[in-house]
Design a protein around this motif. Sequence first.
Motif, PDB file in Angstrom:
ATOM      1  N   SER A  31      79.947 -19.297  40.362  1.00 45.62           N
ATOM      2  CA  SER A  31      81.096 -18.650  41.005  1.00 45.62           C
ATOM      3  C   SER A  31      82.001 -17.973  39.980  1.00 45.62           C
ATOM      4  N   PHE A  32      82.274 -18.650  38.861  1.00 47.78           N
ATOM      5  CA  PHE A  32      83.080 -18.029  37.801  1.00 47.78           C
ATOM      6  C   PHE A  32      82.405 -16.757  37.300  1.00 47.78           C
ATOM      7  N   GLU A  33      81.078 -16.809  37.122  1.00 43.51           N
ATOM      8  CA  GLU A  33      80.351 -15.638  36.647  1.00 43.51           C
ATOM      9  C   GLU A  33      80.422 -14.487  37.654  1.00 43.51           C
ATOM     10  N   ARG A  34      80.219 -14.776  38.935  1.00 46.91           N
ATOM     11  CA  ARG A  34      80.270 -13.719  39.952  1.00 46.91           C
ATOM     12  C   ARG A  34      81.667 -13.120  40.064  1.00 46.91           C
ATOM     13  N   ILE A  35      82.691 -13.957  39.958  1.00 46.98           N
ATOM     14  CA  ILE A  35      84.070 -13.463  39.993  1.00 46.98           C
ATOM     15  C   ILE A  35      84.325 -12.552  38.796  1.00 46.98           C
ATOM     16  N   PHE A  36      83.854 -12.953  37.615  1.00 43.83           N
ATOM     17  CA  PHE A  36      84.002 -12.109  36.428  1.00 43.83           C
ATOM     18  C   PHE A  36      83.292 -10.773  36.629  1.00 43.83           C
ATOM     19  N   ARG A  37      82.030 -10.811  37.065  1.00 46.18           N
ATOM     20  CA  ARG A  37      81.259  -9.575  37.232  1.00 46.18           C
ATOM     21  C   ARG A  37      81.939  -8.614  38.211  1.00 46.18           C
ATOM     22  N   ILE A  61      93.934 -17.697  32.386  1.00 48.04           N
ATOM     23  CA  ILE A  61      94.294 -18.094  33.745  1.00 48.04           C
ATOM     24  C   ILE A  61      94.296 -19.618  33.729  1.00 48.04           C
ATOM     25  N   SER A  62      95.421 -20.210  34.090  1.00 47.08           N
ATOM     26  CA  SER A  62      95.547 -21.670  34.037  1.00 47.08           C
ATOM     27  C   SER A  62      95.881 -22.248  35.394  1.00 47.08           C
ATOM     28  N   ASN A  81      94.290  -6.392  31.397  1.00 42.62           N
ATOM     29  CA  ASN A  81      95.184  -7.132  32.284  1.00 42.62           C
ATOM     30  C   ASN A  81      94.776  -6.946  33.748  1.00 42.62           C
ATOM     31  N   LEU A  82      94.360  -5.733  34.114  1.00 44.87           N
ATOM     32  CA  LEU A  82      93.902  -5.481  35.485  1.00 44.87           C
ATOM     33  C   LEU A  82      92.630  -6.267  35.793  1.00 44.87           C
ATOM     34  N   CYS A  83      91.732  -6.352  34.829  1.00 41.90           N
ATOM     35  CA  CYS A  83      90.491  -7.102  35.018  1.00 41.90           C
ATOM     36  C   CYS A  83      90.802  -8.588  35.219  1.00 41.90           C
ATOM     37  N   CYS A  84      91.649  -9.141  34.377  1.00 38.05           N
ATOM     38  CA  CYS A  84      92.006 -10.555  34.504  1.00 38.05           C
ATOM     39  C   CYS A  84      92.776 -10.790  35.805  1.00 38.05           C
ATOM     40  N   GLY A  85      93.628  -9.850  36.171  1.00 36.18           N
ATOM     41  CA  GLY A  85      94.371  -9.964  37.433  1.00 36.18           C
ATOM     42  C   GLY A  85      93.447  -9.993  38.635  1.00 36.18           C
ATOM     43  N   GLU A 110      90.919 -13.418  42.957  1.00 35.67           N
ATOM     44  CA  GLU A 110      89.767 -14.087  43.570  1.00 35.67           C
ATOM     45  C   GLU A 110      89.907 -15.604  43.475  1.00 35.67           C
ATOM     46  N   LEU A 111      90.321 -16.099  42.312  1.00 42.69           N
ATOM     47  CA  LEU A 111      90.442 -17.546  42.104  1.00 42.69           C
ATOM     48  C   LEU A 111      91.546 -18.162  42.949  1.00 42.69           C
TER      49      LEU A 111
END
Length: 179
Positions: A9-15, A53-54, A94-98, A103-104
């Motif tokens: 899930s973390f990988e798919r959210i990143f992609r 992201i914490s 920042n947009l990518c991490c946002g 999603e998270l």
Amino acid sequence: MITAQAKDSFERIFRKAAQARLPVDSSEHCEIVPLADAGEGATKNTQVVVLTISSIVFRLLLILHFDEDDSTRAYYLQGDLERSFQEAFLEICNLCCGAMNQELLHYFPDLGMSTPYVLSARCLPHLHELKPGLVQSYSIRLGDAAQLAATICVCAYAPIDFVADTSAIEETSGELELF
């Protein structure tokens, strides 16, 4: 402990976030390929942008690797002589991490996100000091113009198990959230 489905899930959210936010033009191809380790392909000039992201149960580091070479600078500045490369690139990061944070939030309601900061890629071998439950690195090619890399590092403070539904396409323009 991070379950296999949570890691996926973390990988798919990143992609999803990388493909939506790292290209300057949304129609541009963004190829993401797994790398063997976080330092693969790094040069002595490689730098990284680190965003965090914490939550109560985990800390996720999104680490975007880049060389400020002519092709990467030209790709992200698009001829804009008013902005510095670092200003333009940090905004994209920042947009990518946002996008990942958004999603998270569906699965972890209390998240905080850091501002981006730039470090030398020589810090990457020290990620193991954080005792992460997940470290995955990727090569990212943006069209024929730019080459980046990324590392996701997740440190778990409690068991993590979730299945992200990344099938829905959300269109946002990077609005600023006020708390």
